[in-house]
Enzyme design. Sequence first.
Site, PDB file in Angstrom:
ATOM      1  N   ARG A 337       0.808  -1.217   0.000  1.00 37.98           N
ATOM      2  CA  ARG A 337       0.000   0.000   0.000  1.00 37.98           C
ATOM      3  C   ARG A 337       0.842   1.269   0.000  1.00 37.98           C
ATOM      4  O   ARG A 337       0.380   2.324  -0.424  1.00 37.98           O
ATOM      5  CB  ARG A 337      -0.942   0.006   1.222  1.00 37.98           C
ATOM      6  CG  ARG A 337      -1.823  -1.219   1.367  1.00 37.98           C
ATOM      7  CD  ARG A 337      -2.646  -1.519   0.117  1.00 37.98           C
ATOM      8  NE  ARG A 337      -3.519  -0.416  -0.245  1.00 37.98           N
ATOM      9  CZ  ARG A 337      -4.757  -0.263   0.224  1.00 37.98           C
ATOM     10  NH1 ARG A 337      -5.255  -1.161   1.060  1.00 37.98           N
ATOM     11  NH2 ARG A 337      -5.506   0.737  -0.160  1.00 37.98           N
ATOM     12  N   ASP A 338       2.068   1.170   0.494  1.00 42.29           N
ATOM     13  CA  ASP A 338       2.934   2.345   0.606  1.00 42.29           C
ATOM     14  C   ASP A 338       3.743   2.509  -0.675  1.00 42.29           C
ATOM     15  O   ASP A 338       4.644   1.736  -0.961  1.00 42.29           O
ATOM     16  CB  ASP A 338       3.857   2.170   1.814  1.00 42.29           C
ATOM     17  CG  ASP A 338       4.778   3.369   2.023  1.00 42.29           C
ATOM     18  OD1 ASP A 338       4.698   4.336   1.240  1.00 42.29           O
ATOM     19  OD2 ASP A 338       5.569   3.322   2.976  1.00 42.29           O
ATOM     20  N   MET A 339       3.418   3.534  -1.462  1.00 41.25           N
ATOM     21  CA  MET A 339       4.098   3.768  -2.734  1.00 41.25           C
ATOM     22  C   MET A 339       5.164   4.864  -2.642  1.00 41.25           C
ATOM     23  O   MET A 339       5.642   5.356  -3.661  1.00 41.25           O
ATOM     24  CB  MET A 339       3.078   4.148  -3.812  1.00 41.25           C
ATOM     25  CG  MET A 339       2.236   2.977  -4.272  1.00 41.25           C
ATOM     26  SD  MET A 339       3.222   1.765  -5.184  1.00 41.25           S
ATOM     27  CE  MET A 339       2.618   0.246  -4.472  1.00 41.25           C
ATOM     28  N   SER A 340       5.535   5.234  -1.429  1.00 36.63           N
ATOM     29  CA  SER A 340       6.554   6.281  -1.281  1.00 36.63           C
ATOM     30  C   SER A 340       7.893   5.859  -1.883  1.00 36.63           C
ATOM     31  O   SER A 340       8.734   6.706  -2.200  1.00 36.63           O
ATOM     32  CB  SER A 340       6.736   6.641   0.199  1.00 36.63           C
ATOM     33  OG  SER A 340       7.180   5.519   0.941  1.00 36.63           O
ATOM     34  N   TRP A 341       8.086   4.555  -2.087  1.00 39.52           N
ATOM     35  CA  TRP A 341       9.343   4.078  -2.656  1.00 39.52           C
ATOM     36  C   TRP A 341       9.569   4.590  -4.083  1.00 39.52           C
ATOM     37  O   TRP A 341      10.709   4.582  -4.571  1.00 39.52           O
ATOM     38  CB  TRP A 341       9.419   2.553  -2.629  1.00 39.52           C
ATOM     39  CG  TRP A 341       8.360   1.808  -3.382  1.00 39.52           C
ATOM     40  CD1 TRP A 341       7.213   1.280  -2.880  1.00 39.52           C
ATOM     41  CD2 TRP A 341       8.363   1.478  -4.779  1.00 39.52           C
ATOM     42  NE1 TRP A 341       6.496   0.644  -3.866  1.00 39.52           N
ATOM     43  CE2 TRP A 341       7.188   0.750  -5.050  1.00 39.52           C
ATOM     44  CE3 TRP A 341       9.250   1.715  -5.822  1.00 39.52           C
ATOM     45  CZ2 TRP A 341       6.863   0.277  -6.311  1.00 39.52           C
ATOM     46  CZ3 TRP A 341       8.935   1.237  -7.084  1.00 39.52           C
ATOM     47  CH2 TRP A 341       7.761   0.538  -7.325  1.00 39.52           C
TER      48      TRP A 341
END
Length: 426
Positions: A337-341
């Site tokens: 869910r975390d697309m900050s990468w």
Amino acid sequence: MSGLSGVSVPLGKAVRALSRLRGGGSAFPGLVVERIDPGFMARALRNLPHGVIVVSGTNGKTTTTKMVVELLEGQGLRVFTNRTGSNFTRGVAAALLGEVNWRGRLDADVAVLELDEAHAVHFVNLVPPNHCLLLNVLRDQLDRFGEIDKTTRLLEQIAVKTTGTVVLNREDPRVASIASSVRTASVAYFGLDESLRDTFPSDDDLRGATGTAPASSLPADVVLESVNSNTARFLMDGESSTVELSLRGVYNIFNAAAALAMARIILGGHANREALLRSLAAVEPAFGRGESLVVDGQPLELVLVKNPSGFRLGLKSFDAAGYATMIAINDNYADGRDMSWLWDVDFDSLKNGGVNMVSGVRAYDMALRLQYDDVAAREIDPDTGSALHTFIRSSAGQPKRIFCTYTAMLAIRRDLSRITDVKVVS
């Protein structure tokens, strides 16, 4: 043994047949048999002559598993594997239901199983593997597994349960450190020549961390010495061998060293070196991992991206010149869910040609990221179906490439299957 064990295989096979008729998910029958007969997998997989191999890690599990399978099959072994693409325990159980006879007997010499890091821990508690191959630890889906050190501990639990040989990536400091926890198995390594370490950065290299240099003094069974396009040179037993691979992408070539190391351990002194290299040269990409299709007479490549390292290596592996490019980013559970990468990826290689289409649930986040690298995003459409249609129409006559997260890839392959030949994953 559960009182239902005698009926679990017939029932599971019936559920599998019904599920396939209705177009249902490939893992559902495995979930059913897991619930009614928890000992099913252990019984089906015991007594294989060459045992059970577990392949895990953040990146490259699917392709590496495919390589190990084809290397062993090329040496005449009958190999069971979870070809369905589901790397949870229920996926293994579902694949077994398709292969065992009505009494639950599996006709195979060895099982080679791709397993998600967390689900692998559940599996090895049920079925201790004879061998395991641990590839890497990267910041991938951290909202599922927590901090990167937790992922390392998951892989460590796989190694601790292994009874034969643990094969580790010498160049990943976290993976290499697992060796100190192994008590009942032997440890082997695959690695890189010093000249290639900048090409295959570890997670700490990507983040500029210090004090975590790879343990280059460890002897590796297989070393990737050089890469030139699809040609690779491997060092084994002091002798270098050059192979031209069908696989595309430098990330796949390092995984080939891992697969060679695992296969050589299974085969021992019976390994036919030349046959191994021929089998390796013939391995085609796993679905969505550099897979090449044909649309309107032009190639269309699908490149799966899951984390900054994979995306960076994908961009490095495939020259953007002359290709129309689409990027599709979803943030469903299977994607993380975390697309900050995405902000850790350098998109400079796309500057000249730009990106023809940006799609997926996080299309606007991706377009914003491209803007910061001065990469033009010509069109944005969060709906992957309509975006794919527009992309194909607007880039007629050009070769095409789509970088996509896992669930976006599945949706795009489904839509592509209506207009071209797409290998069915069942």
